[in-house]
Design an enzyme around this catalytic site. Structure first.
Site, mmCIF file in Angstrom:
data_model
loop_
_atom_site.group_PDB
_atom_site.id
_atom_site.type_symbol
_atom_site.label_atom_id
_atom_site.label_comp_id
_atom_site.label_asym_id
_atom_site.label_seq_id
_atom_site.Cartn_x
_atom_site.Cartn_y
_atom_site.Cartn_z
ATOM 1 N N HIS A 41 0.848 -1.086 -0.016
ATOM 2 C CA HIS A 41 0.031 -0.012 -0.141
ATOM 3 C C HIS A 41 0.980 1.150 -0.203
ATOM 4 O O HIS A 41 0.795 2.219 -0.746
ATOM 5 C CB HIS A 41 -0.976 -0.153 1.374
ATOM 6 C CG HIS A 41 -1.716 1.127 1.621
ATOM 7 N ND1 HIS A 41 -3.097 1.075 1.545
ATOM 8 C CD2 HIS A 41 -1.423 2.480 1.901
ATOM 9 C CE1 HIS A 41 -3.424 2.316 1.864
ATOM 10 N NE2 HIS A 41 -2.355 3.205 1.953
ATOM 11 N N GLU A 42 1.896 1.213 1.053
ATOM 12 C CA GLU A 42 2.507 2.587 1.013
ATOM 13 C C GLU A 42 3.794 2.566 -0.076
ATOM 14 O O GLU A 42 3.969 3.891 -0.741
ATOM 15 C CB GLU A 42 3.712 2.460 2.237
ATOM 16 C CG GLU A 42 2.942 2.518 3.516
ATOM 17 C CD GLU A 42 2.061 3.770 3.724
ATOM 18 O OE1 GLU A 42 2.576 4.855 3.043
ATOM 19 O OE2 GLU A 42 0.844 3.927 4.111
ATOM 20 N N HIS A 69 1.930 4.505 -3.037
ATOM 21 C CA HIS A 69 1.971 6.109 -2.619
ATOM 22 C C HIS A 69 3.212 6.358 -3.016
ATOM 23 O O HIS A 69 3.271 7.525 -4.045
ATOM 24 C CB HIS A 69 1.896 6.131 -1.066
ATOM 25 C CG HIS A 69 0.490 6.238 -0.485
ATOM 26 N ND1 HIS A 69 -0.512 6.816 -1.083
ATOM 27 C CD2 HIS A 69 -0.011 5.568 0.517
ATOM 28 C CE1 HIS A 69 -1.872 6.433 -0.276
ATOM 29 N NE2 HIS A 69 -1.210 5.725 0.747
#
Ligand SMILES: [Zn+2]
Length: 433
Positions: free
Chosen positions: A83-84, A87
């Protein structure tokens, strides 16, 4: 490592969460683990091994429950890392440098060097995180369908599908500092053209959501769910604080914007020659002249900067025999232009963990600006009553915090994407806890 290397590394080291250690790089991005992460892994593994899996797939041995509990906890954080990473990779594609990703008790944090400067960039960087969690939920769901049920492997895949779905959904809640709050802010920013108004709205909705979580946690506490209640309230408290500090940063930024560095800089910052001894620097420049750091010049050129911090790393006996050239931070230095404003200066100092910046124009040193200069400016503004005292006090508190702690709470920084695990939601799905 030599003295110079140590000094230079300390001067340019990016800010990070204290108490975290690096575990390697993915796609050139530094991945770090905060010590609270170990606590989170143990807690999740325990809650899964003792409560969730024995109910979900009965009849397995205690060792198996612990093994799949631990495996699930590690895979959960691998999902958080994915997820990170989305980003961070999108941020990098939009020209923003990514300092590192840190995994900690509430999830993960991507440290971006600067804030996005366009609403469209902020929208894209924020929205890909929850989307990646939802995609992962789908992938794990498909895997779970393909595996024989009921069995430990299928149970782990089902759990990861569920938890990624919760991660995606929780992070889409439109309150700062959650991803959904940033998406919300970018939409308001794009529609109104005002980053200020967008930040205010998103931070108020984030605070409101934080308060709701605290209330809900207290209710659960009163109805006998001590652990789940406390955890929910704790996440609410964390969200509330992060949303509030985002608004304070915005407010500090406003009072410093538009005031040029040249108005506040020290135009006579003193200077040291390369062969000056550290002893002379400490006695003449620091003690007599009251400078904390001075530029080091050679043939009229700025070649470095030497500070009291550099001198302190050296034992006092070595001061007379060591030249400032040996301990200074060498050029190329982080500098600022006289036309830049104080907001840019304080951001740069905070990002780089520096206390002062040389002010340079066309290669010429014009002066120095320090955190103390900016703090004095804010105090003066307060005494003149330029703004309402209450708002100013908030800024002063923040300025003092900026001065005292170059490395602050990473999750409360403006250039940080904060990401919550949503354990509270997770725990409602776990029986017997
Ligand atoms: Zn996120």
């Amino acid at each position: 490592m030599t003295q110079q290397d140590t000094a230079r590394t300390a001067a340019i080291a990016p800010r990070h969460m204290p108490g975290s250690f690096s575990i390697g790089k993915v796609a050139g991005i530094d991945i770090a683990i905060h010590y609270t992460w170990l606590f989170a892994v143990a807690l999740i593994a325990w809650s899964l091994a003792a409560g969730y899996y024995p109910t979900d797939v009965p009849g397995l041995g205690a060792t198996t429950y612990w093994l799949i509990g631990l495996l699930s906890a590690v895979l959960l954080f691998a999902s958080v890392l994915a997820h990170e990473l989305t980003h961070s990779l999108v941020a990098r594609m939009r020209g923003i440098r990514v300092e590192r990703i840190t995994l900690f008790i509430f999830g993960g944090v991507s440290n971006l060097a600067t804030e996005p400067t366009k609403p469209s960039d902020e929208f894209l960087i924020s929205v890909v995180g929850p989307l990646s969690s939802l995609v992962l939920a789908g992938v794990f769901w498909v895997i779970a369908q393909a595996l024989p049920e009921p069995g430990p492997a299928g149970a782990v895949a089902s759990y990861l599908a569920l938890v990624n779905l919760l991660l995606g959904a929780f992070n889409l809640i439109p309150g700062f500092p959650l991803d959904g709050g940033r998406v919300f802010r970018s939409l308001v920013w794009g529609a109104t053209g005002s980053l200020r108004r967008a930040t205010l709205l998103a931070s108020y909705s984030g605070q409101a959501f934080g308060w709701l979580l605290i209330l809900w946690g207290l209710l659960r506490l009163l109805t006998g769910d001590a652990f789940g209640g406390l955890w929910t309230a704790f996440i609410g408290w964390f969200l509330n604080g992060a949303a509030e500090s985002a608004r304070r940063d915005q407010s500090l930024d406003e009072s410093l914007r538009g005031v040029p560095v040249s108005r506040l800089m020290d135009a006579n910052p003193g200077q040291a020659a390369t062969n000056m001894s550290v002893r002379d620097f400490v006695f003449q420049d620091v003690m007599d002249a009251g400078h904390r750091a001075v530029p080091v010049m050679s043939d009229g050129q700025l070649v470095g900067i030497v500070s009291m911090t550099d001198a302190r790393r050296l034992p006092g006996e070595a001061w007379p025999s060591t030249s400032v050239e040996q301990i200074m931070t060498r050029a190329p230095l982080v500098t600022i232009s006289p036309e830049d404003d104080l907001a840019a200066a304080i951001r740069l100092m905070a990002q780089k963990g520096l206390h002062q910046l040389p002010v340079v124009e066309n290669g010429q040193l014009l002066g120095m600006i320090s955190r103390e200069d900016v703090l004095r400016f804010l105090q003066l503004r307060q005494e003149l009553g330029a703004h309402r005292v209450e708002r100013q006090a908030v800024r002063l508190v923040l300025a003092v915090v900026l001065l005292a702690t170059p490395v602050g709470n990473a999750a409360a920084q403006p250039a940080t994407c904060s990401f919550m695990l949503g354990f509270a939601a997770l725990h409602t799905a776990i029986p017997n806890i």
